[in-house]
Design an enzyme around this catalytic site. Sequence first.
Site, mmCIF file in Angstrom:
data_model
loop_
_atom_site.group_PDB
_atom_site.id
_atom_site.type_symbol
_atom_site.label_atom_id
_atom_site.label_comp_id
_atom_site.label_asym_id
_atom_site.label_seq_id
_atom_site.Cartn_x
_atom_site.Cartn_y
_atom_site.Cartn_z
ATOM 1 N N LYS A 106 -80.489 -4.786 -35.948
ATOM 2 C CA LYS A 106 -81.727 -5.153 -34.607
ATOM 3 C C LYS A 106 -80.360 -6.262 -33.993
ATOM 4 O O LYS A 106 -80.801 -6.834 -35.220
ATOM 5 C CB LYS A 106 -83.461 -5.030 -34.618
ATOM 6 C CG LYS A 106 -83.473 -5.515 -33.195
ATOM 7 C CD LYS A 106 -84.080 -3.974 -32.981
ATOM 8 C CE LYS A 106 -84.812 -4.334 -31.530
ATOM 9 N NZ LYS A 106 -85.763 -3.193 -31.234
ATOM 10 N N GLY A 218 -98.033 -2.609 -19.056
ATOM 11 C CA GLY A 218 -96.489 -2.726 -19.619
ATOM 12 C C GLY A 218 -95.695 -2.032 -18.207
ATOM 13 O O GLY A 218 -96.243 -0.171 -18.637
ATOM 14 N N GLY A 220 -92.264 -1.735 -17.676
ATOM 15 C CA GLY A 220 -91.026 -1.764 -18.042
ATOM 16 C C GLY A 220 -90.023 -1.280 -18.038
ATOM 17 O O GLY A 220 -90.788 0.474 -17.654
ATOM 18 N N ASN A 221 -89.034 -0.386 -18.591
ATOM 19 C CA ASN A 221 -88.599 1.090 -18.216
ATOM 20 C C ASN A 221 -88.804 2.126 -19.223
ATOM 21 O O ASN A 221 -89.579 2.705 -18.938
ATOM 22 C CB ASN A 221 -87.166 0.718 -19.520
ATOM 23 C CG ASN A 221 -86.486 2.003 -19.352
ATOM 24 O OD1 ASN A 221 -86.401 2.616 -20.053
ATOM 25 N ND2 ASN A 221 -85.472 2.304 -18.731
ATOM 26 N N ALA A 222 -90.125 1.646 -20.414
ATOM 27 C CA ALA A 222 -90.501 2.581 -21.194
ATOM 28 C C ALA A 222 -92.020 2.614 -20.175
ATOM 29 O O ALA A 222 -92.012 4.045 -19.723
ATOM 30 C CB ALA A 222 -90.789 2.197 -22.941
ATOM 31 N N GLY A 223 -92.090 2.307 -19.506
ATOM 32 C CA GLY A 223 -93.762 1.685 -19.285
ATOM 33 C C GLY A 223 -93.736 2.496 -18.004
ATOM 34 O O GLY A 223 -94.555 3.874 -18.175
HETATM 35 N N1 GLU Z 1 -83.828 -0.680 -28.294
HETATM 36 C C1 GLU Z 1 -84.445 0.743 -29.235
HETATM 37 C C2 GLU Z 1 -85.692 0.966 -30.071
HETATM 38 O O1 GLU Z 1 -85.610 0.047 -30.386
HETATM 39 C C3 GLU Z 1 -83.466 2.084 -28.719
HETATM 40 C C4 GLU Z 1 -82.010 1.310 -29.907
HETATM 41 C C5 GLU Z 1 -81.226 2.303 -29.625
HETATM 42 O O2 GLU Z 1 -80.864 2.858 -28.759
HETATM 43 O O3 GLU Z 1 -80.057 2.059 -30.613
HETATM 44 O O4 GLU Z 1 -85.648 1.918 -30.738
#
Ligand code: GLU
Length: 417
Positions: A106, A218, A220-223
């Site tokens: 990350k 939320g 955003g993209n996911a929500g």
């Molecule tokens: N940021 C996203 C996660 O937390 C996607 C990570 C990715 O696609 O590598 O799962």
Amino acid sequence: MSDNTNTPFANFEKRVIDACAVLSCTDTESKKLLTPDRIIEDTVRLKTEKGEEQFDVYRVQFSNARGPYKGGIRFHPAADINEVKALAGMMAIKCAVVGVPLGGGKGGVQIDAKQYSKKDLEQVARGFARVLHEYIGPDKDIPAPDMYTNPETMAHILDEFEALEGKSVPGAITGKPIALGGSLGRGSATGQGGVYVLEEYVETHKLKREELTVAVEGFGNAGSNVAQLLHALGYTIVAVSDSRGGIYKKDGIDPYHVSKVKAEGKSVTDVYKEEEVEKISNDEFASVECDVLIPSALDNSLREDNADSVKASIILELANGPTTPEADEIFKKKNVHVIPDVLANAGGVVVSYFEWVQNRMHFYWTEEEVQEKLRPIMANAFHDMCSVSAQHGVSYREATYILAVERILEANRYRGR
Ligand code: GLU
């Protein structure tokens, strides 16, 4: 164990230690599972529109036992080393839960992205690529979007990275725009993956979608994606929120309409007339009347102080780390089923994996092909989790950690680590 309770890493540590206890890991094995392979800390110095500035940059490469490090990059003021380390560890767990051949990593830049222009953010993304250049690559570590980063950010990182490499390397980054080798379906993948998992839950428990009410915290993209997809399937979205507050509407909210209004820079609280909805503050949102609560925003939104007030019987965690271990205990007692982040939001990284595969074979799938491949991966992981949960008499979260830790351990053992 760290005495800093509820720091993201302390929460992660507790969950891994609990899984290690069930699996009778040795101390050396547990230590390995809790120690990142490499921590890269640096700074990016830039001339932004505000003047000369310096930003802290992190990349934690947690484990590559099962494949190259994989995970997003967030641009967020709270992105410090503790948080990035926890999120990197969770990526290793996530990839193992869904069984993709990738490890965990990350990245983060400590910046309040909302305060900067697009041009400044492009400079930050390019700076990130320069600082991390030697550590990134399709066989080493593959970044992707996360909070406040998007396909445009990935385009800037890829462009800078490829300029330094002197060649085209699309598989070094995922979540790219389609024009640069992105995958169809990646934009909505986190929400879509969550929907596939919820659908398995609903079928297994013989529930009826039409009777289920959903609250999405939320937008955003996911929500926004999960709200739209569930609405289209016949679930009733009764509440949504964003950083400025939330709304509740008993007869259902139209999430497509909410997205349209949000795209004009407004809040979800501006979508309907005063008399049509009940306004809810962000502090009250956890206790909203619904069957399915979907936290899709920040970490630690479900805690010891509000878990008891939760009315939902199912929690689908699209955010990373929305529930503290103390809240987990309360949910267990209340018989609330928490479908944990490391499974519920793994659709994003699964389609990132598809993108990486397509980049490497230079052959691209249709949206239908992506969905056809995503659904069984999410469904199988859900059923694997249910079996482990039944076998050990543990919660879904404990089951996912047991499942993943076992898979990572196996890889570590073969490598002699
Ligand atoms: N940021 C996203 C996660 O937390 C996607 C990570 C990715 O696609 O590598 O799962």
